[in-house]
Structures are given as structure tokens and as C-alpha cells.
Design a protein around this motif. Sequence first.
Motif, PDB file in Angstrom:
ATOM      1  N   THR A   3      -9.352  -6.758   9.939  1.00 37.84           N
ATOM      2  CA  THR A   3      -8.208  -6.777   9.030  1.00 37.84           C
ATOM      3  C   THR A   3      -7.194  -7.843   9.408  1.00 37.84           C
ATOM      4  O   THR A   3      -6.696  -8.592   8.563  1.00 37.84           O
ATOM      5  CB  THR A   3      -7.509  -5.407   9.022  1.00 37.84           C
ATOM      6  N   ILE A   4      -6.885  -7.929  10.686  1.00 36.76           N
ATOM      7  CA  ILE A   4      -5.851  -8.857  11.142  1.00 36.76           C
ATOM      8  C   ILE A   4      -6.236 -10.310  10.857  1.00 36.76           C
ATOM      9  O   ILE A   4      -5.382 -11.161  10.620  1.00 36.76           O
ATOM     10  CB  ILE A   4      -5.573  -8.650  12.642  1.00 36.76           C
ATOM     11  N   ASP A   5      -7.544 -10.610  10.846  1.00 40.63           N
ATOM     12  CA  ASP A   5      -7.995 -11.983  10.630  1.00 40.63           C
ATOM     13  C   ASP A   5      -7.853 -12.440   9.192  1.00 40.63           C
ATOM     14  O   ASP A   5      -7.991 -13.627   8.891  1.00 40.63           O
ATOM     15  CB  ASP A   5      -9.452 -12.131  11.074  1.00 40.63           C
ATOM     16  N   VAL A 138       2.498  -8.868  -2.927  1.00 40.95           N
ATOM     17  CA  VAL A 138       2.289  -8.335  -1.584  1.00 40.95           C
ATOM     18  C   VAL A 138       1.731  -6.923  -1.682  1.00 40.95           C
ATOM     19  O   VAL A 138       2.048  -6.180  -2.611  1.00 40.95           O
ATOM     20  CB  VAL A 138       3.579  -8.322  -0.720  1.00 40.95           C
ATOM     21  N   SER A 139       0.905  -6.583  -0.727  1.00 39.65           N
ATOM     22  CA  SER A 139       0.371  -5.225  -0.601  1.00 39.65           C
ATOM     23  C   SER A 139       0.591  -4.768   0.835  1.00 39.65           C
ATOM     24  O   SER A 139       1.477  -5.292   1.527  1.00 39.65           O
ATOM     25  CB  SER A 139      -1.107  -5.208  -0.982  1.00 39.65           C
ATOM     26  N   TYR A 140      -0.225  -3.833   1.328  1.00 42.39           N
ATOM     27  CA  TYR A 140       0.107  -3.178   2.591  1.00 42.39           C
ATOM     28  C   TYR A 140       0.124  -4.119   3.780  1.00 42.39           C
ATOM     29  O   TYR A 140       0.930  -3.958   4.706  1.00 42.39           O
ATOM     30  CB  TYR A 140      -0.840  -2.002   2.850  1.00 42.39           C
ATOM     31  N   LYS A 141      -0.727  -5.157   3.807  1.00 38.34           N
ATOM     32  CA  LYS A 141      -0.781  -6.031   4.985  1.00 38.34           C
ATOM     33  C   LYS A 141       0.513  -6.815   5.162  1.00 38.34           C
ATOM     34  O   LYS A 141       1.149  -6.775   6.219  1.00 38.34           O
ATOM     35  CB  LYS A 141      -1.971  -6.984   4.880  1.00 38.34           C
ATOM     36  N   LEU A 142       0.910  -7.551   4.126  1.00 42.48           N
ATOM     37  CA  LEU A 142       2.132  -8.333   4.251  1.00 42.48           C
ATOM     38  C   LEU A 142       3.374  -7.449   4.206  1.00 42.48           C
ATOM     39  O   LEU A 142       4.415  -7.812   4.764  1.00 42.48           O
ATOM     40  CB  LEU A 142       2.188  -9.422   3.181  1.00 42.48           C
ATOM     41  N   LEU A 333       1.945  -3.308  15.270  1.00 45.96           N
ATOM     42  CA  LEU A 333       1.524  -3.724  13.934  1.00 45.96           C
ATOM     43  C   LEU A 333      -0.001  -3.712  13.812  1.00 45.96           C
ATOM     44  O   LEU A 333      -0.555  -3.230  12.816  1.00 45.96           O
ATOM     45  CB  LEU A 333       2.061  -5.126  13.630  1.00 45.96           C
ATOM     46  N   GLU A 334      -0.688  -4.233  14.829  1.00 47.62           N
ATOM     47  CA  GLU A 334      -2.152  -4.264  14.792  1.00 47.62           C
ATOM     48  C   GLU A 334      -2.732  -2.859  14.710  1.00 47.62           C
ATOM     49  O   GLU A 334      -3.704  -2.613  13.992  1.00 47.62           O
ATOM     50  CB  GLU A 334      -2.692  -4.992  16.025  1.00 47.62           C
ATOM     51  N   LYS A 335      -2.127  -1.928  15.438  1.00 45.77           N
ATOM     52  CA  LYS A 335      -2.602  -0.542  15.382  1.00 45.77           C
ATOM     53  C   LYS A 335      -2.388   0.050  13.992  1.00 45.77           C
ATOM     54  O   LYS A 335      -3.251   0.772  13.475  1.00 45.77           O
ATOM     55  CB  LYS A 335      -1.903   0.295  16.456  1.00 45.77           C
ATOM     56  N   LEU A 339      -5.407   1.336  11.666  1.00 48.64           N
ATOM     57  CA  LEU A 339      -5.435   2.721  11.204  1.00 48.64           C
ATOM     58  C   LEU A 339      -5.502   2.797   9.685  1.00 48.64           C
ATOM     59  O   LEU A 339      -6.243   3.622   9.126  1.00 48.64           O
ATOM     60  CB  LEU A 339      -4.198   3.464  11.714  1.00 48.64           C
ATOM     61  N   HIS A 340      -4.749   1.948   9.024  1.00 44.15           N
ATOM     62  CA  HIS A 340      -4.764   1.942   7.553  1.00 44.15           C
ATOM     63  C   HIS A 340      -6.167   1.664   7.026  1.00 44.15           C
ATOM     64  O   HIS A 340      -6.617   2.291   6.071  1.00 44.15           O
ATOM     65  CB  HIS A 340      -3.782   0.901   7.020  1.00 44.15           C
ATOM     66  N   ASP A 341      -6.844   0.718   7.651  1.00 47.03           N
ATOM     67  CA  ASP A 341      -8.206   0.400   7.227  1.00 47.03           C
ATOM     68  C   ASP A 341      -9.191   1.532   7.518  1.00 47.03           C
ATOM     69  O   ASP A 341     -10.187   1.696   6.831  1.00 47.03           O
ATOM     70  CB  ASP A 341      -8.685  -0.881   7.928  1.00 47.03           C
ATOM     71  N   PHE A 342      -8.885   2.318   8.568  1.00 47.86           N
ATOM     72  CA  PHE A 342      -9.797   3.387   8.975  1.00 47.86           C
ATOM     73  C   PHE A 342      -9.636   4.660   8.138  1.00 47.86           C
ATOM     74  O   PHE A 342     -10.570   5.458   8.028  1.00 47.86           O
ATOM     75  CB  PHE A 342      -9.562   3.706  10.456  1.00 47.86           C
TER      76      PHE A 342
END
Length: 387
Positions: A3-5, A138-142, A333-335, A339-342
Motif C-alpha cells: 500500500t505504501i508504495d 483524495v481517498s483514505y491514503k492521502l 501512518l504505515e501501520k 491495517l486499513h488494507d487488511f
Amino acid sequence: MATIDTVKCISISYKNAGENIRGRLTFDGETAEKFIRSAAVGLITECVLLCTCNRTEVYFCTADMSGDGREIITNFLSDFSGIPAEELSEYIRFYQGRSALRHLYRVASGIESMVIGEDEILGQLKNAYSAAKTAGTVSYKLNLAFQGGVSCAKKIKTDTLISKTSVSTATLAANEAAKLSDRVSALVIGGTGKIGSTVIKNLLSHKNVKVYATARNHNGDFTTEFNSTKICTIDYDDRYEYINKCDCVISATSSPHYTVTANNVRKNCTDEKHRLFIDLAVPSDIEPSVSETTGAKYIGIDRFEELARENNEIKLDSVSAAKEIIEVHLQELEKELALHDFLPQMQSAKTAAEKMGFEKVIYRMRNRLSADEFTAMLGALKELEEK
């Protein structure tokens, strides 16, 4: 692809591009909205455009597929600025994943600013994010990234000295004006704008400065905001009359055209009085060739990088502390992103783990995780037992 990439950034700043290039990449609100709406389609799933005097940056996310989106965003910047994509590529710095998020947090905290710790950038970044939210790009990532960046910047400003002795370009400009003589008259063009009003406040902090400031007729008299007898509002159309009277002219507008031209200065300023012209705008407000007028000195915004160097050196210890705070916030933030992706797989993973059995899950984690990660996981499980 993790996700982070999928989080990326294209940056063109004062570090690698001159004022002439940055000026062509400064877009007004309507153009910026058109840019992000046009860009956020297909491979590009989210997009925020940040434009300031010193940088134009595009923060964006791509779908989890091949292609990093760099060429797409570069082509959009080329189309909107008129700068050929091949030429533009020479000035671009590209960040991806953790480096993109780290860059965002560093920008928000003022570490990447020409004047380290200046406060204006955080407001500009919040405005860019707000505009993208309004445009629906923008959505959840940004959302998480920009909210985290703002939160981190506030923490840094509270816990370090990076902004305690904040010096902005507005402060530096006012200082340059104030040291001209024992009694200085300064004209601020664009006094009702954010940068212009900050310049005025800094000028009024000097006892030897009398300030004249332009205001369009529809803005009315704004002198009461400053509660000072040392400021006088004039109409923009009368600016050359007052340039003739003043020792210093500071211009900070968002005009796409020159607010002060060399030819008009020559026609209206017939004496050989020494005058300082300070241009805080990108694109330029003051025609640089005004320096060829007898007695005139011109300072553009890039000159302030040199003036800011001493201030920045003082803050190096605070920068180190700020970087440590950023790393802590980035891990959080990475966590959150992971978690959101999981979450969509939470129930199926729970069912599989129950079927496999607790001990087998532990041994699988041992084989998959690093020593530090596995030790941390076991520590967290022990805490559950203690509770």
C-alpha cells in the motif's frame, strides 16, 4: 505492491529550479482544481497539488498495477505550464512509498523550506489538501497522509525550537527595508494578501518604518487591522506616485503580470534617490530590469535563500529532533495504512488462523518475521496474558 508504495510525489522546488521555471508552474485555484480533476483518473487514483512561491508538488496515488504514474503527472504539468516534458524532467525529483510520505512530513514541518521552520507552508499545505477534498480527488491514503503530516508538524512546532524563532521571507524582507536608514518609507503592493499582510506586520515591528500599502477599491481601508498610525492605505492605481516617495517597494501579489515595470519607474521616478525593490512573488511582480534604473536595487525571492542561511544554521539541532519525530509518526501512518488494507480480509484470516491453531500461527510468524518484529509480537501477546 505494498500500500505504501502506491503513494508518490513529484517535486519541483527552489532546490533544483529557478524562479523562471517555478513561476510557470504556479497555478491559481481554478487551474489547480482542473489539474487534479484531470489527473485523478485511470492509473492515478488520488491527487493533491501544492503550489507555493518555492515549490510545485504533486502528491498522488496509483492503482495497484504496473506503472509509477511519473510520466502521466509530468505530462500534465507540461500541458498546464507550457514547459516541454523533456525540459521539465530535468527539474523533477520523484519520491515513492516511505520516501514520499517522509518528504510530505518534512515539507509540512518546514524542514524543506527555504527558511527552515517558516510557518506559511503548513497553511498552504492544508489549503491544498482541503481543495483536493472538495474536488473529490483524495481517498483514505492521502487523507491519512495529509492529516498525519499536519499533526506531525504541530508536534514538531510544539516540542522543538524550529519555529520558536521563525524567520520567513516576509520577516527577512522587512529587515532589509528597515536597515536602509533611520527613517524609512516602504510601499507594500498586495497588502491585503496573506504574504503582504505578514510583510506589513513585520515592517510595523520596526520603529523607524512608515508603511504605505495598496488595496483595491473593493477591499476598503484595512489599516484598523493593524491599529497603527504608521500605515496608510493607497489605491493600487496610485502606486507609481508613491514609489516616487518611498525608499523601499515590496510586492507580493498573485498577479500573472508585472505590478511594477522598469519603464514606468523610470518615467515616474525622475530623481536619483536610492530605492530598494523586493519581489516576493512567483511569477515575478517586479520587472527585474528595474535594477538598471539609477539608484535602484532589486532583490528577487531566490536571493532570500542566502539571507536565510544563517537562520537555518541556528536551527540544525531542532531539525535533527524534528526528523526523529517524523520517523515515529511515519511508523504510525504505515501501520494505519496496512491495517486499513487488511480489514476486508480480517474475518477470513481469523477463520484460517482458528483452523490452523494458535501454535502453528506462532511458528509461521517466527519464519516470516525478523527477530525484532517477532520479539515485539511475542511481547504484545505477553501483555495480553498479563491483562
